[in-house]
Design a protein around this motif. Structure first.
Motif, PDB file in Angstrom:
ATOM      1  N   PRO A  20     -58.090 -18.808 -16.192  1.00 39.02           N
ATOM      2  CA  PRO A  20     -58.008 -18.578 -17.256  1.00 39.02           C
ATOM      3  C   PRO A  20     -59.003 -18.156 -18.337  1.00 39.02           C
ATOM      4  CG  PRO A  20     -55.932 -20.081 -17.136  1.00 39.02           C
ATOM      5  CD  PRO A  20     -56.343 -19.941 -15.794  1.00 39.02           C
ATOM      6  N   MET A  21     -59.358 -18.804 -18.540  1.00 37.94           N
ATOM      7  CA  MET A  21     -60.726 -18.317 -20.052  1.00 37.94           C
ATOM      8  C   MET A  21     -61.866 -17.350 -19.450  1.00 37.94           C
ATOM      9  SD  MET A  21     -63.142 -22.151 -19.341  1.00 37.94           S
ATOM     10  CE  MET A  21     -64.471 -22.117 -20.559  1.00 37.94           C
ATOM     11  N   PHE A  22     -61.707 -17.427 -17.644  1.00 40.29           N
ATOM     12  CA  PHE A  22     -62.833 -16.351 -17.221  1.00 40.29           C
ATOM     13  C   PHE A  22     -61.662 -15.155 -17.151  1.00 40.29           C
ATOM     14  CE2 PHE A  22     -65.172 -20.414 -16.100  1.00 40.29           C
ATOM     15  CZ  PHE A  22     -65.349 -20.300 -16.656  1.00 40.29           C
ATOM     16  N   TYR A  23     -60.784 -15.011 -17.004  1.00 39.29           N
ATOM     17  CA  TYR A  23     -59.948 -13.838 -16.740  1.00 39.29           C
ATOM     18  C   TYR A  23     -60.727 -12.545 -18.394  1.00 39.29           C
ATOM     19  CZ  TYR A  23     -57.167  -9.400 -17.475  1.00 39.29           C
ATOM     20  OH  TYR A  23     -56.188  -8.661 -17.275  1.00 39.29           O
ATOM     21  N   SER A  24     -60.914 -11.613 -16.845  1.00 41.71           N
ATOM     22  CA  SER A  24     -61.913 -10.114 -17.163  1.00 41.71           C
ATOM     23  C   SER A  24     -60.840  -8.991 -16.702  1.00 41.71           C
ATOM     24  CB  SER A  24     -62.959  -9.846 -16.653  1.00 41.71           C
ATOM     25  OG  SER A  24     -63.555 -10.194 -15.620  1.00 41.71           O
ATOM     26  N   HIS A  25     -61.096  -7.798 -17.637  1.00 43.65           N
ATOM     27  CA  HIS A  25     -59.856  -6.490 -17.157  1.00 43.65           C
ATOM     28  C   HIS A  25     -61.370  -5.619 -16.439  1.00 43.65           C
ATOM     29  CE1 HIS A  25     -56.925  -6.742 -20.355  1.00 43.65           C
ATOM     30  NE2 HIS A  25     -57.939  -6.795 -21.173  1.00 43.65           N
ATOM     31  N   THR A  26     -60.685  -4.984 -15.234  1.00 43.55           N
ATOM     32  CA  THR A  26     -61.325  -4.959 -14.039  1.00 43.55           C
ATOM     33  C   THR A  26     -60.560  -3.672 -13.297  1.00 43.55           C
ATOM     34  OG1 THR A  26     -60.832  -5.663 -12.726  1.00 43.55           O
ATOM     35  CG2 THR A  26     -62.586  -6.563 -13.491  1.00 43.55           C
ATOM     36  N   HIS A  27     -61.453  -2.547 -13.447  1.00 43.16           N
ATOM     37  CA  HIS A  27     -62.012  -1.061 -13.195  1.00 43.16           C
ATOM     38  C   HIS A  27     -62.404  -0.702 -12.491  1.00 43.16           C
ATOM     39  CE1 HIS A  27     -58.976   2.919 -13.341  1.00 43.16           C
ATOM     40  NE2 HIS A  27     -60.758   3.077 -13.719  1.00 43.16           N
ATOM     41  N   ALA A  28     -61.887  -0.140 -10.975  1.00 40.51           N
ATOM     42  CA  ALA A  28     -62.948   0.707 -10.582  1.00 40.51           C
ATOM     43  C   ALA A  28     -62.310   2.518 -10.223  1.00 40.51           C
ATOM     44  CB  ALA A  28     -62.860   0.477  -9.367  1.00 40.51           C
ATOM     45  N   ASN A  29     -63.213   3.142 -10.030  1.00 40.62           N
ATOM     46  CA  ASN A  29     -63.524   4.470  -9.794  1.00 40.62           C
ATOM     47  C   ASN A  29     -64.405   5.494  -8.747  1.00 40.62           C
ATOM     48  OD1 ASN A  29     -62.661   7.381  -9.228  1.00 40.62           O
ATOM     49  ND2 ASN A  29     -61.583   7.236 -11.478  1.00 40.62           N
ATOM     50  N   GLY A  30     -64.356   5.664  -7.894  1.00 39.25           N
ATOM     51  CA  GLY A  30     -65.542   5.968  -7.646  1.00 39.25           C
ATOM     52  C   GLY A  30     -66.416   4.750  -6.847  1.00 39.25           C
ATOM     53  N   ASN A  31     -67.489   5.157  -6.893  1.00 36.25           N
ATOM     54  CA  ASN A  31     -68.410   3.855  -6.762  1.00 36.25           C
ATOM     55  C   ASN A  31     -69.085   3.024  -8.176  1.00 36.25           C
ATOM     56  OD1 ASN A  31     -68.910   4.213  -4.282  1.00 36.25           O
ATOM     57  ND2 ASN A  31     -70.694   5.045  -4.144  1.00 36.25           N
ATOM     58  N   PHE A  32     -68.192   2.665  -9.483  1.00 41.18           N
ATOM     59  CA  PHE A  32     -67.980   2.411 -10.205  1.00 41.18           C
ATOM     60  C   PHE A  32     -66.836   1.679 -10.755  1.00 41.18           C
ATOM     61  CE2 PHE A  32     -70.535   6.928 -11.185  1.00 41.18           C
ATOM     62  CZ  PHE A  32     -71.680   6.174 -12.110  1.00 41.18           C
ATOM     63  N   LEU A  33     -67.613   0.528 -11.183  1.00 41.51           N
ATOM     64  CA  LEU A  33     -66.766  -1.146 -11.689  1.00 41.51           C
ATOM     65  C   LEU A  33     -67.197  -0.854 -13.087  1.00 41.51           C
ATOM     66  CD1 LEU A  33     -65.095  -2.938 -11.011  1.00 41.51           C
ATOM     67  CD2 LEU A  33     -66.798  -4.686  -9.673  1.00 41.51           C
ATOM     68  N   LEU A  34     -65.858  -0.965 -13.877  1.00 38.34           N
ATOM     69  CA  LEU A  34     -65.540  -1.578 -15.132  1.00 38.34           C
ATOM     70  C   LEU A  34     -65.414  -2.761 -15.830  1.00 38.34           C
ATOM     71  CD1 LEU A  34     -66.176  -0.921 -18.370  1.00 38.34           C
ATOM     72  CD2 LEU A  34     -64.111   0.238 -18.249  1.00 38.34           C
ATOM     73  N   GLN A  35     -66.265  -3.648 -16.082  1.00 37.81           N
ATOM     74  CA  GLN A  35     -65.594  -5.221 -16.512  1.00 37.81           C
ATOM     75  C   GLN A  35     -65.518  -5.385 -17.452  1.00 37.81           C
ATOM     76  OE1 GLN A  35     -68.010  -7.732 -16.710  1.00 37.81           O
ATOM     77  NE2 GLN A  35     -66.288  -8.767 -16.818  1.00 37.81           N
ATOM     78  N   MET A  36     -64.503  -5.833 -18.463  1.00 33.63           N
ATOM     79  CA  MET A  36     -64.509  -5.997 -19.512  1.00 33.63           C
ATOM     80  C   MET A  36     -63.928  -7.792 -19.977  1.00 33.63           C
ATOM     81  SD  MET A  36     -65.565  -3.698 -21.926  1.00 33.63           S
ATOM     82  CE  MET A  36     -66.269  -1.672 -21.903  1.00 33.63           C
ATOM     83  N   ASN A  37     -64.427  -8.013 -20.733  1.00 33.86           N
ATOM     84  CA  ASN A  37     -63.866  -9.869 -21.143  1.00 33.86           C
ATOM     85  C   ASN A  37     -62.364  -9.105 -21.790  1.00 33.86           C
ATOM     86  OD1 ASN A  37     -62.660 -10.682 -23.277  1.00 33.86           O
ATOM     87  ND2 ASN A  37     -65.768 -11.852 -23.810  1.00 33.86           N
ATOM     88  N   GLY A  38     -61.457 -10.241 -21.184  1.00 33.25           N
ATOM     89  CA  GLY A  38     -60.360 -10.325 -21.308  1.00 33.25           C
ATOM     90  C   GLY A  38     -59.896 -10.597 -22.358  1.00 33.25           C
ATOM     91  N   ASP A  39     -59.991 -10.828 -23.583  1.00 33.49           N
ATOM     92  CA  ASP A  39     -60.101 -10.568 -24.685  1.00 33.49           C
ATOM     93  C   ASP A  39     -59.591  -9.285 -25.175  1.00 33.49           C
ATOM     94  OD1 ASP A  39     -60.069 -13.105 -25.195  1.00 33.49           O
ATOM     95  OD2 ASP A  39     -62.143 -13.821 -25.382  1.00 33.49           O
ATOM     96  N   MET A  40     -60.244  -8.651 -24.274  1.00 35.38           N
ATOM     97  CA  MET A  40     -60.239  -6.877 -24.773  1.00 35.38           C
ATOM     98  C   MET A  40     -58.706  -6.715 -24.309  1.00 35.38           C
ATOM     99  SD  MET A  40     -61.372  -2.931 -24.209  1.00 35.38           S
ATOM    100  CE  MET A  40     -63.307  -3.417 -24.963  1.00 35.38           C
ATOM    101  N   LYS A  41     -57.985  -5.731 -25.896  1.00 32.37           N
ATOM    102  CA  LYS A  41     -56.418  -5.766 -26.009  1.00 32.37           C
ATOM    103  C   LYS A  41     -56.568  -4.690 -24.931  1.00 32.37           C
ATOM    104  CE  LYS A  41     -55.160  -6.625 -30.851  1.00 32.37           C
ATOM    105  NZ  LYS A  41     -55.009  -5.672 -31.529  1.00 32.37           N
ATOM    106  N   ASP A  42     -55.471  -4.956 -23.628  1.00 32.58           N
ATOM    107  CA  ASP A  42     -55.091  -3.847 -22.667  1.00 32.58           C
ATOM    108  C   ASP A  42     -55.284  -2.991 -22.932  1.00 32.58           C
ATOM    109  OD1 ASP A  42     -54.460  -6.383 -21.292  1.00 32.58           O
ATOM    110  OD2 ASP A  42     -52.469  -6.390 -20.950  1.00 32.58           O
ATOM    111  N   GLN A  43     -54.765  -2.149 -24.210  1.00 38.99           N
ATOM    112  CA  GLN A  43     -54.351  -0.711 -24.775  1.00 38.99           C
ATOM    113  C   GLN A  43     -55.279  -0.549 -25.185  1.00 38.99           C
ATOM    114  OE1 GLN A  43     -52.517  -3.278 -26.013  1.00 38.99           O
ATOM    115  NE2 GLN A  43     -52.795  -2.608 -28.426  1.00 38.99           N
ATOM    116  N   ASP A  44     -56.514  -1.058 -25.636  1.00 44.45           N
ATOM    117  CA  ASP A  44     -57.564  -0.564 -25.791  1.00 44.45           C
ATOM    118  C   ASP A  44     -58.719  -0.775 -24.699  1.00 44.45           C
ATOM    119  OD1 ASP A  44     -57.270  -1.069 -27.747  1.00 44.45           O
ATOM    120  OD2 ASP A  44     -58.589  -2.930 -28.734  1.00 44.45           O
TER     121      ASP A  44
END
Length: 138
Positions: free
Chosen positions: A101-125
Motif C-alpha cells: 500500500p505504501m507504493f499505491y499510485s493513481h493511474t489513468h490511461a487514454n489513447g497511448n498516454f498513461l498518467l501516474q500520480m503519487n497516491g497521496d494526491m486526493k482522488d478529486q484532485d
C-alpha cells in the motif's frame, strides 16, 4: 446509386477516423503538460525520464513534480508506442500498489498516454488531471 452512396459514406468515415487518430497521435507529453497548466492544474518542474523507465516501449516519458504533495513528489506522464505496452506499464503500477500500500499510485490511461500520480494526491484532485488529459485527447 445507393451502392455508391454507401461506399462514399464508408470511405468518409474511415478518413475521419484516421484524421482524428492522427491528431491525437501527433500530441506530445509536453502538449499535455501545457493543457494541464492551461486548465489551472498544479504543475511544478518537469523533466525527461531516463530510458530505464519502460525503455523502448514508450515514445516519451516526463516526470512531473507537484509541490503541494511534498518535495520530490508528483508523478509521470508517458506516451507509449502501442496499447499493449501501455497496459503492461499501467498494470505494473496498479499491481505494485496492491502488493504494498505504501507504493499505491493513481493511474489513468487514454489513447497511448498513461498518467501516474503519487497516491497521496486526493482522488478529486487526480480526477481533475484525468479530465484534462481526456479533454486534450478528444
Amino acid at each position: 446509386m445507393k451502392k455508391y452512396s454507401l461506399l462514399i459514406i464508408s470511405v468518409l468515415a474511415l478518413l475521419l477516423a484516421a484524421c482524428s487518430s492522427d491528431a491525437t497521435s501527433s500530441l506530445k507529453t509536453a502538449d499535455i503538460i501545457k493543457v494541464f497548466k492551461d486548465d489551472g492544474l498544479e504543475i511544478g518542474e518537469t523533466s525527461e525520464l531516463e530510458k530505464k523507465e519502460f525503455g523502448n516501449t514508450r515514445e516519451e516519458g516526463i516526470r512531473i513534480l507537484i509541490p503541494s504533495l511534498g518535495e520530490d513528489a508528483g508523478g509521470r506522464l508517458f506516451k507509449f508506442k502501442n496499447k499493449k505496452d501501455l497496459e503492461k506499464a499501467k498494470s505494473y503500477y496498479d499491481e505494485l500498489g496492491k502488493e504494498a500500500p505504501m507504493f499505491y499510485s493513481h493511474t489513468h490511461a487514454n489513447g497511448n498516454f498513461l498518467l501516474q500520480m503519487n497516491g497521496d494526491m486526493k482522488d478529486q484532485d487526480f480526477e481533475k488531471y484525468t479530465s484534462s488529459l481526456d479533454k486534450a485527447l478528444k
